[in-house]
Design an enzyme around this catalytic site. Structure first.
Site, mmCIF file in Angstrom:
data_model
loop_
_atom_site.group_PDB
_atom_site.id
_atom_site.type_symbol
_atom_site.label_atom_id
_atom_site.label_comp_id
_atom_site.label_asym_id
_atom_site.label_seq_id
_atom_site.Cartn_x
_atom_site.Cartn_y
_atom_site.Cartn_z
ATOM 1 N N SER A 29 0.822 -1.216 0.000
ATOM 2 C CA SER A 29 0.000 0.000 0.000
ATOM 3 C C SER A 29 0.851 1.259 0.000
ATOM 4 O O SER A 29 2.011 1.255 0.403
ATOM 5 C CB SER A 29 -0.916 0.023 1.222
ATOM 6 O OG SER A 29 -1.586 -1.201 1.369
HETATM 7 N N1 SAH Z 1 -0.551 -4.975 4.097
HETATM 8 C C1 SAH Z 1 0.174 -5.259 2.879
HETATM 9 C C2 SAH Z 1 -0.570 -4.858 1.619
HETATM 10 C C3 SAH Z 1 -1.465 -5.909 1.256
HETATM 11 S S1 SAH Z 1 -2.281 -5.959 -0.287
HETATM 12 C C4 SAH Z 1 1.558 -4.647 2.879
HETATM 13 O O1 SAH Z 1 1.898 -3.908 3.819
HETATM 14 O O2 SAH Z 1 2.323 -4.927 1.962
HETATM 15 C C5 SAH Z 1 -3.592 -7.005 0.243
HETATM 16 C C6 SAH Z 1 -3.199 -8.425 0.579
HETATM 17 O O3 SAH Z 1 -4.362 -9.075 1.058
HETATM 18 C C7 SAH Z 1 -2.724 -9.226 -0.624
HETATM 19 O O4 SAH Z 1 -1.450 -9.757 -0.371
HETATM 20 C C8 SAH Z 1 -3.776 -10.321 -0.767
HETATM 21 O O5 SAH Z 1 -3.249 -11.568 -1.198
HETATM 22 C C9 SAH Z 1 -4.303 -10.415 0.655
HETATM 23 N N2 SAH Z 1 -5.637 -11.012 0.782
HETATM 24 C C10 SAH Z 1 -6.736 -10.816 0.012
HETATM 25 N N3 SAH Z 1 -7.773 -11.542 0.480
HETATM 26 C C11 SAH Z 1 -7.312 -12.218 1.573
HETATM 27 C C12 SAH Z 1 -7.901 -13.132 2.509
HETATM 28 N N4 SAH Z 1 -9.163 -13.536 2.418
HETATM 29 N N5 SAH Z 1 -7.113 -13.622 3.485
HETATM 30 C C13 SAH Z 1 -5.824 -13.248 3.626
HETATM 31 N N6 SAH Z 1 -5.216 -12.389 2.789
HETATM 32 C C14 SAH Z 1 -5.952 -11.869 1.780
#
Ligand code: SAH
Length: 219
Positions: A65
């Protein structure tokens, strides 16, 4: 005369200034943003842009993000040092590292095994001992480790996942992006009142990758 600061010092000062200019004022949050080396969390080839205020691609078609959004959501969580925090969507592990500097323990769930492995390795190398990363479906939370004083979701849900509300401690707060996949999403902040009722505030408009059901079948 003092030597001119190295380019990366200038970059870090600009990073702090940009966050302040956009309204981040919590000193502890600003310090955490200063202390976590974002260049370790971006994909190779993107280190030059690590401190730019933008989301960047990571493995598995996901994103790390934008720094402002990380700082903003963290600030809205009102973290205290004794809190246990649940994060959904580990991605690169960057947000988990920020949370780990401000709270006692972070449990972070990610649906892609590849991202889990890389984030775990990264946080270990950087010396974090208070982050637990799990592979699984974050929509189900971590019932065995609940309740959590704070919950942060970093992928956009169409509706607030009920399982997560259930795992929020009384008086607890949850911050998450809510909205349709290709339309306006808003950061929502929920507070669980002592009697269990929820208050809901809609904050700023954002764009996140979707929260998808189930653990990823591909790596
Ligand atoms: N917090 C992260 C950014 C994440 S982007 C950082 O600091 O880099 C969102 C993430 O959520 C992605 O990696 C995606 O694979 C994950 N995601 C989406 N749906 C999910 C679910 N149901 N359970 C766990 N992770 C999930």
């Amino acid at each position: 005369m003092a030597a001119a600061p190295a380019a990366d010092d200038v970059e870090r000062m600009e990073f702090q200034l940009a966050l302040r200019r956009r309204g981040i004022s919590d000193q502890a949050v600003l310090r955490a943003m200063d202390e976590v080396p974002r260049e370790y969390f971006v994909a190779p080839g993107f280190t030059e842009s690590a401190y730019a205020d933008q989301a960047l691609p990571i493995a598995c078609g996901q994103t790390i993000s934008q720094p402002f959004v990380v700082a903003y959501m963290t600030e809205k969580l009102d973290l205290e040092p004794q809190h246990r925090v649940l994060e959904i969507g580990t991605g690169s592990g960057y947000q988990a590292a920020i949370l780990a500097r401000l709270a006692r323990e972070v449990v972070s769930i990610e649906r892609y095994r590849t991202l889990v492995d890389t984030a775990r390795e990264r946080l270990k190398t950087l010396g974090y001992t208070n982050v637990v990363i799990r592979a699984g479906d974050g929509m189900a939370g971590a019932p065995d480790l609940a309740p959590f004083e704070r919950i942060l979701v970093t992928a956009a849900a169409e509706e607030v996942p009920e399982a997560l509300v259930a795992q929020l401690a009384e008086g607890g707060k949850m911050v998450l992006p809510v909205g349709p996949r290709h339309d306006a999403q808003y950061i929502v902040k929920l507070t669980k009142q002592p009697a269990g009722a929820l208050t809901r505030e809609e904050l700023i408009a954002v764009r996140f990758v979707p929260l998808l059901p189930g653990q990823a079948r591909e790596l």
